[in-house]
Design a protein around this motif. Structure first.
Motif, short mmCIF file in Angstrom:
data_model
loop_
_atom_site.label_atom_id
_atom_site.label_comp_id
_atom_site.label_asym_id
_atom_site.label_seq_id
_atom_site.Cartn_x
_atom_site.Cartn_y
_atom_site.Cartn_z
N THR A 158 2.11 4.03 -3.62
CA THR A 158 3.48 3.59 -3.35
C THR A 158 3.45 2.24 -2.63
O THR A 158 2.39 1.76 -2.23
CB THR A 158 4.22 4.60 -2.46
N LYS A 159 4.64 1.68 -2.47
CA LYS A 159 4.73 0.41 -1.74
C LYS A 159 4.19 0.56 -0.32
O LYS A 159 3.46 -0.29 0.18
CB LYS A 159 6.20 -0.04 -1.70
N ARG A 160 4.53 1.67 0.34
CA ARG A 160 4.08 1.88 1.71
C ARG A 160 2.56 2.03 1.79
O ARG A 160 1.93 1.53 2.74
CB ARG A 160 4.76 3.10 2.31
N ALA A 161 1.98 2.71 0.83
CA ALA A 161 0.52 2.85 0.83
C ALA A 161 -0.15 1.49 0.69
O ALA A 161 -1.12 1.18 1.39
CB ALA A 161 0.09 3.77 -0.31
N ALA A 162 0.36 0.65 -0.21
CA ALA A 162 -0.20 -0.69 -0.40
C ALA A 162 -0.01 -1.54 0.85
O ALA A 162 -0.88 -2.35 1.20
CB ALA A 162 0.42 -1.35 -1.62
N GLN A 163 1.12 -1.37 1.53
CA GLN A 163 1.35 -2.11 2.78
C GLN A 163 0.37 -1.67 3.86
O GLN A 163 -0.13 -2.50 4.63
CB GLN A 163 2.79 -1.91 3.23
N HIS A 164 0.09 -0.38 3.93
CA HIS A 164 -0.91 0.13 4.87
C HIS A 164 -2.27 -0.51 4.59
O HIS A 164 -2.96 -0.99 5.51
CB HIS A 164 -0.99 1.66 4.73
N ILE A 165 -2.67 -0.53 3.32
CA ILE A 165 -3.96 -1.12 2.96
C ILE A 165 -3.99 -2.60 3.30
O ILE A 165 -4.96 -3.10 3.89
CB ILE A 165 -4.25 -0.90 1.46
N LEU A 166 -2.93 -3.32 2.94
CA LEU A 166 -2.91 -4.77 3.20
C LEU A 166 -2.91 -5.05 4.71
O LEU A 166 -3.55 -6.02 5.16
CB LEU A 166 -1.69 -5.40 2.54
N ALA A 167 -2.23 -4.22 5.48
CA ALA A 167 -2.28 -4.38 6.94
C ALA A 167 -3.71 -4.28 7.44
O ALA A 167 -4.15 -5.08 8.29
CB ALA A 167 -1.40 -3.33 7.61
N LYS A 168 -4.46 -3.35 6.90
CA LYS A 168 -5.84 -3.17 7.32
C LYS A 168 -6.72 -4.32 6.84
O LYS A 168 -7.68 -4.71 7.51
CB LYS A 168 -6.38 -1.84 6.78
N VAL A 169 -6.40 -4.87 5.69
CA VAL A 169 -7.13 -6.04 5.18
C VAL A 169 -6.94 -7.22 6.13
O VAL A 169 -7.91 -7.88 6.53
CB VAL A 169 -6.66 -6.41 3.76
N TYR A 170 -5.70 -7.51 6.49
CA TYR A 170 -5.44 -8.61 7.43
C TYR A 170 -6.09 -8.34 8.78
O TYR A 170 -6.67 -9.25 9.40
CB TYR A 170 -3.94 -8.81 7.61
N LEU A 171 -6.00 -7.10 9.26
CA LEU A 171 -6.60 -6.76 10.54
C LEU A 171 -8.10 -7.02 10.51
O LEU A 171 -8.67 -7.57 11.47
CB LEU A 171 -6.33 -5.28 10.84
N THR A 172 -8.74 -6.64 9.41
CA THR A 172 -10.20 -6.80 9.31
C THR A 172 -10.58 -8.27 9.18
O THR A 172 -11.52 -8.74 9.84
CB THR A 172 -10.71 -6.01 8.10
N ARG A 173 -9.86 -9.01 8.36
CA ARG A 173 -10.19 -10.43 8.18
C ARG A 173 -9.98 -11.22 9.47
O ARG A 173 -10.69 -12.21 9.73
CB ARG A 173 -9.36 -11.04 7.06
N ALA A 174 -9.04 -10.79 10.29
CA ALA A 174 -8.71 -11.55 11.50
C ALA A 174 -9.90 -11.69 12.44
O ALA A 174 -10.00 -12.67 13.19
CB ALA A 174 -7.56 -10.86 12.24
#
Length: 535
Positions: free
Chosen positions: A200-216
């Motif tokens: 879902t949109k929310r699942a993808a947003q959760h994943i993308l949040a973690k991607v940005y968190l990790t790259r930071a």
């Protein structure tokens, strides 16, 4: 047109991949082509479903590559690969690492196959969503690759002819590819799906949040900007939803599809038998009786740090660990009121004092129970049978065909979304919001409210909330805590440090933080496919 029998040779994968037919040669008796089959709605839906099925391939093995060698669990059995448990002997020949690398690229190949046919299939109302789902899956697999291996090859087109050399792309480019793919998907994905388990949109947003968190945290990341993006995306994924379920209900028997699960790997019984994983097996204690219904070994043993991390009132301990051991082991799930209790594991002073009342509440099943309160024997690796079992993935297998159950593996759930937001807010200099997100998680667990948090505290909170769910190695690597935490909390690694050896130091004095590129990949590539530092 090519028949289903035609082969694609992908050297990077280290195996032959059969075009359009999984991994078995098939005679094309009906003269059906991939173009014809995947050109229909039913055929294309089946192909998209196959991309979801690849999640099972990635997560099916005993989760040593996800959970060994952290501060939460140490190796208590020879089955645990020594290289993953304590790093010193980790080499490019480690089979668990090779299997992860191979299964991720195999899975990516299936997503590429689905995207290749996306503009060739007939139009139908869900097509755009299906494409977005597949892009999310592919981005998720690349996120797994870049965290584990750093620089990796980006293969975004279907491999349908021999390729003998792949270039490793810088991790910065891989992250940008992941972010671009997820942003494209989020723009299309619906907020809810008819079938539980679809992205879902929310699942993808959760994943993308973690991607940005990790790259930071990376030198090539955007620092505060990435943390702010992670916080915003996590809050958007939360969407105002509170943590309303008791923690123990999250992993309750046959409650896998509860309201807090944003995305999970689905399991159920099939005509050919049970579709299962091996995530219930390594946590022990030793269970192998004919009537127990499951087989468990003392392989990944909880550390003293994990066992003693919970406040007295924190319900996540009893929600994570089984504080009784019954005979049969799976009896507590199927017939809790009629199953004898072999061991009881009280951990707080109140629980210990209340043992007589606890026994009197069910004298028939508890009269012969051994009382085993918290103590050093709980985290003694030689203790095979007398300690609380991590129960999150407990399955049930009985002689009755109708009672077969394998717990879903949660890839994104709301409790973690709150903790992603907390960490991102803390690191973007917004401690007030960080504390608020942490306290939401703690309130649900009955733990005390806190006035401030640090990164160490948030990692403690992630340990309490997510123990055994496969995130800890990634958490420690992301935050740069892998060496510092394990050398004092993991007894195997601590023993090496105490003896004067840093097991993380590899070739050329470089630290083994990334996983090694499998030897099979390097040897099969006709060009230069560089190895990671330390190997």
């Amino acid at each position: 047109m090519k028949s289903i029998k035609s082969k694609i040779y992908a050297i990077l994968l280290g195996l032959s991949i059969i075009s359009c037919s999984g991994y078995l040669d098939e005679e094309n008796l009906g003269n059906t082509t991939a173009e014809n089959f995947y050109g229909t709605k039913n055929g294309y839906e089946g192909l998209v479903n196959a991309t979801y099925a690849t999640l099972r391939d990635v997560y099916e093995p005993t989760p040593y590559v996800f959970c060994a060698g952290t501060d939460l669990f140490f190796a208590a059995h020879a089955e645990v690969p020594l290289g993953l448990a304590s790093y010193q002997t980790l080499t490019p020949g480690e089979s668990n690492v090779e299997r992860l690398f191979r299964s991720l690229y195999q899975s990516i190949q299936i997503t590429n196959l689905a995207l290749y046919h996306a503009d060739k299939t007939e139009d139908f109302p869900e097509l755009e969503s299906r494409i977005a789902e597949v892009k999310t899956l592919r981005a998720y697999y690349y996120f797994m690759l870049v965290q584990q291996f750093g620089d990796v090859s980006i293969v975004e087109n279907l491999v349908n002819e021999p390729i003998t050399h792949f270039e490793r792309k810088p991790a910065s480019e891989v992250y940008q590819f992941i972010i671009d793919q997820l942003n494209e998907a989020i723009a299309i994905l619906p907020p809810a799906q008819t079938n539980f388990g679809r992205v879902t949109k929310r699942a993808a947003q959760h994943i993308l949040a973690k991607v940005y968190l990790t790259r930071a945290y990376e030198t090539y990341g955007n620092g505060t900007e990435d943390f702010e993006m992670a916080a915003s995306l996590a809050d958007t994924a939360i969407n105002g939803q509170g943590l309303n379920l008791p923690f123990g209900d999250l992993f309750k028997y046959k409650n896998d599809k509860n309201e807090e699960i944003l995305w999970s790997v689905q399991y159920n019984k099939s005509l050919s038998g049970e579709i299962s994983h091996n995530w219930d097996y390594p946590w022990g204690p030793l269970v192998q009786g004919a009537n127990d219904g499951v087989v468990k070994k003392n392989a990944l043993h909880p550390t003293e740090y994990l066992f003693t991390l919970f406040e007295d009132n924190d319900t996540r301990f009893e929600g994570t660990f089984l504080n009784i051991k019954t005979a049969p082991y799976s009896g507590y799930i199927l017939n809790p009121t009629t199953t004898p209790v072999e061991y009881y594991y009280p951990r707080t002073a109140t629980q210990i004092a209340a043992v007589p009342a606890w026994r009197a509440a069910d004298p028939v099943n508890r009269i012969n129970t051994i009382i085993s309160p918290i103590g050093a024997h709980w985290w003694d690796g030689l203790n095979q049978v007398d300690y609380p079992a991590l129960k999150k993935f407990d399955r049930v297998q009985t002689a009755t065909p109708s009672v077969q159950y394998t717990h879903d593996i949660y890839l994104a759930r709301l409790g973690e979304t709150y903790l992603i937001a907390a960490e991102a807010y803390l690191q973007s200099n917004n401690p007030v919001n960080a504390v608020a997100r942490v306290n939401t998680v703690r309130q649900r667990a009955g733990a005390s409210i806190v006035a401030n948090v640090t990164l160490d505290f948030i990692l403690d909170e992630r340990a309490r909330e997510l123990a055994g769910e496969g995130f800890r190695w990634l958490d420690l690597k992301r935050t740069g805590k892998l060496v510092d935490y394990t050398k004092v909390r993991n007894p195997d690694i601590k023993a090496l440090f105490d003896g004067g050896t840093n097991p993380f130091v590899g070739v050329g004095g470089q630290l083994k933080i990334l996983r090694p590129i499998p030897l099979a990949v390097i040897s099969l590539d006709s060009g230069e496919y560089p190895q990671n530092p330390g190997y």
